[in-house]
Write an enzyme that holds these catalytic residues in place. Structure first.
Site, short mmCIF file in Angstrom:
data_model
loop_
_atom_site.label_atom_id
_atom_site.label_comp_id
_atom_site.label_asym_id
_atom_site.label_seq_id
_atom_site.Cartn_x
_atom_site.Cartn_y
_atom_site.Cartn_z
N GLU A 1 -6.41 -8.14 -0.29
CA GLU A 1 -6.74 -8.22 1.14
C GLU A 1 -8.23 -8.00 1.33
O GLU A 1 -8.85 -7.18 0.64
CB GLU A 1 -6.03 -7.11 1.93
CG GLU A 1 -4.56 -7.27 2.11
CD GLU A 1 -3.99 -6.11 2.95
OE1 GLU A 1 -4.73 -5.50 3.75
OE2 GLU A 1 -2.80 -5.81 2.77
N GLU B 1 0.81 -1.22 0.00
CA GLU B 1 0.00 0.00 0.00
C GLU B 1 0.85 1.27 0.00
O GLU B 1 0.83 2.05 0.97
CB GLU B 1 -0.95 0.00 1.20
CG GLU B 1 -2.00 -1.08 1.11
CD GLU B 1 -3.04 -1.01 2.23
OE1 GLU B 1 -2.75 -0.39 3.27
OE2 GLU B 1 -4.13 -1.56 2.04
C1 GAL Z 1 -4.24 -2.91 5.14
C2 GAL Z 1 -2.76 -3.24 5.25
C3 GAL Z 1 -2.53 -4.49 6.07
C4 GAL Z 1 -3.31 -4.42 7.36
C5 GAL Z 1 -4.77 -4.19 7.04
C6 GAL Z 1 -5.67 -4.11 8.24
O1 GAL Z 1 -4.46 -1.62 4.71
O2 GAL Z 1 -2.21 -3.44 3.97
O3 GAL Z 1 -1.16 -4.64 6.33
O4 GAL Z 1 -2.81 -3.38 8.15
O5 GAL Z 1 -4.89 -2.96 6.36
O6 GAL Z 1 -7.01 -3.90 7.83
#
Ligand code: GAL
Length: 666
Positions: A308, A152
């Site tokens: 994710e 990110e």
């Molecule tokens: C994302 C990030 C992850 C984790 C996640 C939690 O934005 O890439 O490493 O922190 O959020 O929701």
């Protein structure tokens, strides 16, 4: 548009075995659990720098060798991350220049992540070094199938190195200071620059009113991220030319022009965290669908990865409500419908300590498989296996909505009109909603895309026009296209200079057959109304006051001194049609307007009626029907279909809350 990286839908997520290095039995348990969860991949090493290089020049890859081998033995694909998103303390301590300087001029201390200077030669060199070592070591590892670059990308740095890089960037983008002074309109407030060194990054205690300069800074920061990324991937491209590369984007994060960045990736991926089940499920589903369509469109309809998502809750909402059972499954199926070829989680196993220990994960602190969340993940894994047929299948819609990153920047930095309501994304989503409700596929494109393949192009709030856009719109309409523009169209050029000679810019006045003389802004609570085809619609926030030249007036304002003047116009231009919708509306107008357009133009709407809150999305031969309403829904299909998940023939569907079906023509 079609592009395949795997033969199956990737199901897995962020896996941090480095946090469990002292308990190797947990690694073995992870393998057992991954098999039970129908997970076929793991993303490893995202924040593992200090485990790989505990001291400068001292490397420990053995743990990574072991876990990659274990994953391979268990049939899992590995998406291997580069670790630049967070750095070891020794690195920051020895080379303070790697740490970010905030806009207040103060250098951050070591801590958190995404806390690095984008320009620092030392950091770039260190990142290149660790990436070279990773690539050399794992180039032939059979489990490693993709690179996940950093994590990110975001933020900006205001250190002296970045200031100097900004000045160099400006020198490359403007012929000389005279041109810069003209384009930034520096005669205003006596701001003429006489030496490049007088220019600094925008900040509260310095310059923050030269709008064109703020825009230039945003472009510079975005380019810096891309150049940082190019530095990161150089050794990977050289050593592992056959391993595809992605980096995970964050929704519509506006600090980086994703439409530009995507050109540098083999495939796009993004992290999806909708706030489900807070009483606005339908709207959340519409906005999430828009974002998926945006990511599919970034590479012209090519499938993307959902890098994710949470299998249950996040930890960063103010109140972290658990979504309803099977909402995550439905949410994942929605992603697949819109073009995702992977469903991945943050994260596989909950951390025991630290900031994210209460963030949802597939394996909870209890450590076993007997949880609701684990069972749902495993169920989803078995569902995804039945959908492997979609893998690699991209698609385009017949309709495009222009959401342009740089226009987003431009709409957020100017001062004037309605300073409270500048929700560019919200405006685009309002236009998108009636299309979503009719099952019409939509591409989300920048203003410099090719409009030619679309039957309808909608451009809400297209305030800033990049060079060439006026010609592009003119040519599209002249050749038979249907173009809909919203309020405040064509006000400034790429450098934020207002077009002279009346709005919208230059020959767009001929294309739309109108001239906009003034724009009224409505404070909350004050409204106008628009009369259109015997109905009255609320006008809120913005009302362009138009003169119709060659355009036909389809709707007029009903209140205030501009009562009776045009609010919706249609101009026939060449072989095409140009519509101008001069006011902001809460949505009902867009629904009726799209309904009418879809009667005139075949936009590829669903062949069967879609009840409220239900979404119908077609990807290849598969039709995804998803119930985002807060009640059960019955859907009568237009013919018999095969239910892909159970093989039965169906001519109607009964979908509970969170329910969905995937059907295809017999
Ligand atoms: C994302 C990030 C992850 C984790 C996640 C939690 O934005 O890439 O490493 O922190 O959020 O929701």
């Amino acid at each position: 548009m079609d592009k395949k990286f795997f033969d199956y839908i990737i199901h897995g997520g962020d896996y941090n075995p480095d946090q469990w290095i002292d308990t190797p039995e947990i690694w073995d348990e992870d393998m057992r659990l991954m098999n039970l969860a129908n997970v076929n991949s793991a993303t490893v090493g995202i924040f593992a720098w200090s485990m790989i290089e505990p001291e400068e020049g001292v490397y420990n890859f053995e743990w990574l060798d072991e876990i990659l081998d274990k994953l391979h033995e268990n049939g899992k694909d590995v998406i291997l991350a580069t670790p630049s998103g967070a750095r070891p303390a020794w690195l920051a301590q020895k080379y303070p220049e790697v740490l970010r300087v905030e806009a207040n001029g103060i250098r951050n201390e070591y801590g958190v992540r995404h806390n690095h200077c984008l320009t620092s030669p030392v950091y770039r060199e260190k990142v290149r070094n660790i990436n070279t070592l990773l690539a050399e070591r794992y180039k032939d590892h059979p489990a490693v199938k993709m690179w996940h670059i950093s994590n990110e990308y975001c933020g900006e740095c205001h250190c002296e190195l970045c200031q100097e890089a900004f000045r160099d960037w400006l020198k490359a983008h403007y012929k000389d200071l005279d041109e810069l002074n003209f384009k930034w309109w520096n005669g205003f407030w006596s701001h003429k620059m006489t030496d490049w060194s007088q220019i600094n990054s925008p900040k509260d205690r310095g310059e923050n009113h030269v709008v064109a300069m703020k825009l230039a800074w945003k472009r510079f920061v975005s380019d810096s991220h891309i150049s940082f990324y190019e530095n990161e991937i150089a050794p990977l491209r050289e050593i592992t030319p056959n391993i595809p590369i992605t980096t995970n984007f964050m929704k519509m994060y506006d600090g980086i022009d994703y439409q530009d960045f995507a050109k540098h990736l083999d495939l796009v991926s993004w992290d999806n965290y909708p706030a489900w089940d807070r009483g606005a499920t339908h709207s959340e589903a519409v906005e999430t669908a828009f974002v998926h369509d945006n990511f599919r469109s970034l590479k012209d309809g090519q499938p993307f990865f959902l890098m994710e998502s949470t299998p249950s809750i996040v930890n960063w909402h103010e109140v972290n409500k658990i979504p309803k059972p099977f909402r995550q499954e439905q949410s994942s199926v929605q992603a697949v419908a819109h073009g995702a070829d992977s469903i991945q989680y943050f994260q596989w196993r909950k951390s025991r300590g630290g900031h994210e220990k209460f963030h949802g994960a597939v394996v909870d602190h209890c450590g076993h498989e007997n949880t609701r969340v684990f069972k749902e993940v495993s169920h989803l894994g078995s569902v995804l296996q039945k959908l492997d047929g979609v893998v690699g299948k991209g698609y385009n819609g017949k309709v495009a909505i222009i959401y342009d990153w740089q226009n987003k920047w431009a709409t957020s930095v100017f001062c004037g009109y309605n300073n409270n309501e500048r929700d560019y994304l919200g405006e685009c989503v309002k236009w998108y909603k009636p299309l979503w409700e009719k099952g019409i596929a939509v591409d989300v494109i920048p203003m410099d895309a090719d409009y030619g393949k679309y039957d309808l192009v909608i451009a809400p709030f297209l305030y800033m026009l990049k060079d060439g856009t006026i010609d592009r719109i003119e040519e599209y309409v002249r050749n038979g296209g249907n173009f809909v523009a919203g309020y405040l169209t064509g006000i400034v050029d790429e450098d934020d200079l207002c077009y002279l000679g009346g709005f919208p810019a230059d020959k767009l006045k001929d294309v739309f057959g109108i001239w906009c003389e003034e724009t009224d802004s409505l404070p909350e609570g004050i409204k106008n109304t628009v009369s259109y085809k015997d109905k009255s619609y609320k006008a809120v926030n913005f009302c362009d006051i138009l003169h119709a030249n060659t355009a036909e007036t389809l709707g007029t304002y009903e209140d205030d001194f501009y009562s009776g003047s045009p609010a919706v116009t249609l101009n026939s231009y060449g072989k095409g049609k140009a519509y101008y919708v001069a006011f902001a509306n809460e949505g009902d107008f867009f629904a009726d307007f799209i309904e009418e357009l879809s009667e005139k133009i075949d936009l590829g709407a669903s062949p069967f009626r879609i009840p409220d809150g239900v979404s119908v999305v077609k990807r290849d031969e598969y039709v995804f029907v998803m119930n985002f309403a807060d009640e059960e829904k019955n859907i009568n299909l237009d013919r018999e279909y095969e239910d892909v998940l159970n093989g039965e023939k169906v001519s109607s569907l009964n979908l509970p809350i969170c329910g969905y079906a995937v059907i295809r023509c017999l």
